[in-house]
Design an enzyme around this catalytic site. Structure first.
Site, PDB file in Angstrom:
ATOM      1  N   LYS A   1      -2.591  37.136  86.632  1.00 18.42           N
ATOM      2  CA  LYS A   1      -2.350  35.792  86.097  1.00 18.42           C
ATOM      3  C   LYS A   1      -3.594  34.921  86.254  1.00 18.42           C
ATOM      4  O   LYS A   1      -4.016  34.238  85.327  1.00 18.42           O
ATOM      5  CB  LYS A   1      -1.165  35.151  86.832  1.00 18.42           C
ATOM      6  CG  LYS A   1      -0.269  34.420  85.885  1.00 18.42           C
ATOM      7  CD  LYS A   1       1.049  34.026  86.451  1.00 18.42           C
ATOM      8  CE  LYS A   1       1.804  33.280  85.347  1.00 18.42           C
ATOM      9  NZ  LYS A   1       3.081  32.789  85.793  1.00 18.42           N
TER      10      LYS A   1
ATOM     11  N   LYS B   1       9.311  44.915  78.728  1.00 16.10           N
ATOM     12  CA  LYS B   1       9.715  43.588  78.240  1.00 16.10           C
ATOM     13  C   LYS B   1       8.504  42.788  77.809  1.00 16.10           C
ATOM     14  O   LYS B   1       8.540  42.064  76.836  1.00 16.10           O
ATOM     15  CB  LYS B   1      10.426  42.814  79.362  1.00 16.10           C
ATOM     16  CG  LYS B   1      11.890  43.110  79.470  1.00 16.10           C
ATOM     17  CD  LYS B   1      12.544  42.185  80.464  1.00 16.10           C
ATOM     18  CE  LYS B   1      12.021  42.350  81.870  1.00 16.10           C
ATOM     19  NZ  LYS B   1      12.497  43.563  82.548  1.00 16.10           N
TER      20      LYS B   1
ATOM     21  N   LYS C   1       3.802  51.983  76.141  1.00 12.59           N
ATOM     22  CA  LYS C   1       4.813  51.998  77.203  1.00 12.59           C
ATOM     23  C   LYS C   1       5.896  50.937  76.925  1.00 12.59           C
ATOM     24  O   LYS C   1       5.563  49.801  76.605  1.00 12.59           O
ATOM     25  CB  LYS C   1       4.130  51.691  78.546  1.00 12.59           C
ATOM     26  CG  LYS C   1       5.102  51.704  79.703  1.00 12.59           C
ATOM     27  CD  LYS C   1       4.479  51.239  80.997  1.00 12.59           C
ATOM     28  CE  LYS C   1       5.559  51.183  82.058  1.00 12.59           C
ATOM     29  NZ  LYS C   1       5.449  50.239  83.080  1.00 12.59           N
TER      30      LYS C   1
HETATM   31  P1  ADP Z   1       9.285  45.684  82.390  1.00 14.21           P
HETATM   32  O1  ADP Z   1       7.932  46.354  82.228  1.00 14.21           O
HETATM   33  O2  ADP Z   1      10.105  45.836  81.164  1.00 14.21           O
HETATM   34  O3  ADP Z   1       9.179  44.244  82.855  1.00 14.21           O
HETATM   35  P2  ADP Z   1       9.933  46.264  85.117  1.00 14.21           P
HETATM   36  O4  ADP Z   1       8.507  46.105  85.505  1.00 14.21           O
HETATM   37  O5  ADP Z   1      10.923  45.235  85.531  1.00 14.21           O
HETATM   38  O6  ADP Z   1      10.029  46.475  83.528  1.00 14.21           O
HETATM   39  O7  ADP Z   1      10.406  47.707  85.587  1.00 14.21           O
HETATM   40  C1  ADP Z   1      11.423  47.990  86.513  1.00 14.21           C
HETATM   41  C2  ADP Z   1      11.361  49.478  86.832  1.00 14.21           C
HETATM   42  O8  ADP Z   1      11.469  50.280  85.641  1.00 14.21           O
HETATM   43  C3  ADP Z   1      10.038  49.870  87.504  1.00 14.21           C
HETATM   44  O9  ADP Z   1      10.322  50.761  88.549  1.00 14.21           O
HETATM   45  C4  ADP Z   1       9.267  50.572  86.412  1.00 14.21           C
HETATM   46  O10 ADP Z   1       8.438  51.567  86.938  1.00 14.21           O
HETATM   47  C5  ADP Z   1      10.355  51.172  85.521  1.00 14.21           C
HETATM   48  N1  ADP Z   1       9.902  51.179  84.124  1.00 14.21           N
HETATM   49  C6  ADP Z   1       9.750  50.098  83.330  1.00 14.21           C
HETATM   50  N2  ADP Z   1       9.323  50.462  82.090  1.00 14.21           N
HETATM   51  C7  ADP Z   1       9.174  51.805  82.103  1.00 14.21           C
HETATM   52  C8  ADP Z   1       8.755  52.781  81.137  1.00 14.21           C
HETATM   53  N3  ADP Z   1       8.411  52.442  79.902  1.00 14.21           N
HETATM   54  N4  ADP Z   1       8.729  54.071  81.514  1.00 14.21           N
HETATM   55  C9  ADP Z   1       9.086  54.432  82.765  1.00 14.21           C
HETATM   56  N5  ADP Z   1       9.482  53.574  83.715  1.00 14.21           N
HETATM   57  C10 ADP Z   1       9.541  52.274  83.406  1.00 14.21           C
END
Ligand code: ADP
Ligand code: TRP
Length: 323
Positions: A110, A193, A190
């Site tokens: 950030k 969100k 990947k």
């Molecule tokens: P986002 O990237 O959507 O904000 P988070 O960071 O909240 O998701 O991820 C929560 C969990 O889900 C973490 O343990 C992360 O490693 C897993 N995760 C998120 N996106 C993926 C993905 N595309 N492939 C594998 N694991 C994922």
């Protein structure tokens, strides 16, 4: 063995969250003492609408339970229902060196982008350390992006133990979740969100189909042979299919004659059939919100019992209570 992990209720769970994390948490519940919490205190660094946060937290609990988290095996609770964790965060903060936090990625990213960061984001890893240490957690299953935070946790625990010359905290180990399970999103990057390319787990069939149809593919004609390993539609299909189905689909890709429209329809049917039973369970759970709140309250009561014990060890070591 105590296994612990937390997941932030920053929005509805998507396929990446399930295959990359939640599925593996659920698999661990059978033979370990698993504690899983919904990290609503952490989510406060991004979700600023109170109704939204309440909704997200309950949705996260409903999703996890519908997906197979069994409260008779694993302990499920809301992070904020264990206020001891906030007190421990303060105690840990007093032994945490600034430079440790300055290199942590949530804050650093950030700052590097020139965005204003608050103290909550800066000290986020200390709250995470408290989450882990307060339950004497031994193993913390997390995605690769969180490994840095577990290292910081170990560092803080060691400094506290050294400072007060007592083994107050156990040193946790990270268990990095299967990284080959990196789930691609609608654009082939990947799924996340933050990239706006997600497919939500509990999407309704019509919307689910529409989303799947919008997955980006190349422009090879129907008759052309295709490489399944280069195609996000295939990668996603593989998540829901068994070995025989995967092999058969890969062969159809390579043989030519399979259009992306047809591959997407197959993915839709597979995913929709897979989520069907969980959708039904979720509807049942959602009809009895009070029951879900009871599960969370029972989880919190159990977690608090352990948290009080560890917090007391820490308070006593640093001179806040007798001992
Ligand atoms: P986002 O990237 O959507 O904000 P988070 O960071 O909240 O998701 O991820 C929560 C969990 O889900 C973490 O343990 C992360 O490693 C897993 N995760 C998120 N996106 C993926 C993905 N595309 N492939 C594998 N694991 C994922
Ligand atoms: N920071 C983690 C994430 O964004 C969530 C989390 C909070 C967590 N506290 C934790 C994970 C303790 C493991 C252990 O994914």
């Amino acid at each position: 063995m105590r296994i612990l992990s937390g997941i932030q209720p920053t929005g509805r769970f998507h396929w990446g969250n399930y295959f990359g994390a939640i599925r593996q948490y659920i698999a661990l519940q059978t033979n370990e003492q698993a504690f899983y919490f919904i990290a609503d205190l952490h989510a406060l660094t991004t979700v600023r609408d109170p109704d939204q946060l309440r909704r997200n937290s309950l949705d996260a609990a409903l999703d996890m339970l519908a997906l197979g988290l069994d409260p008779s095996q694993a302990t499920l609770f809301l992070q904020s229902d264990v206020p001891e964790v906030a007190e421990l965060t303060w105690l840990l903060m007093t032994v945490t060196q600034m430079h440790l936090l300055e290199k942590c990625h949530a804050y650093k990213d950030k700052r590097d982008r020139g965005l204003p960061a608050d103290a909550g984001l800066f000290t986020y890893p200390v709250l995470m350390a408290a989450d882990i240490l307060i339950y004497d957690s031994q193993v913390v299953p997390v995605g690769q992006d969180q490994v840095q935070h577990i290292e910081v946790t170990r560092d803080i625990a060691q400094r506290f133990n050294n400072m007060y010359q007592r083994e107050v905290f156990q040193l946790p180990e990270a268990r990095v979740l299967d990284s080959s399970a990196k789930v691609p999103g609608l654009d082939g990057e990947k799924m996340s969100k933050s990239y706006n390319n997600t497919i939500e787990l509990f999407e309704e069939p019509k919307k689910l189909r529409k989303k799947i149809m919008s997955i980006k593919t190349d422009s090879l004609p129907v008759e052309a042979p295709k490489d399944p390993d280069q195609c996000p539609v295939f990668a996603l299909y593989a998540l829901f299919a068994d070995e025989a189905q995967r092999t058969a689909m890969a062969e159809r890709y390579r043989a030519g004659g399979l259009g992306y429209g047809e591959a997407k329809q197959a993915l839709f049917e597979q995913a929709d059939a897979w989520i069907g039973p969980a959708r039904a369970r979720r509807a049942e759970l959602a009809a009895n919100e009070a029951g879900v709140r009871e599960i969370l309250a029972a989880g919190a009561a159990k977690a608090r019992g352990k948290a009080r014990e560890v917090l007391e060890r820490a308070r006593s070591a640093c001179g806040l209570s007798h001992g």
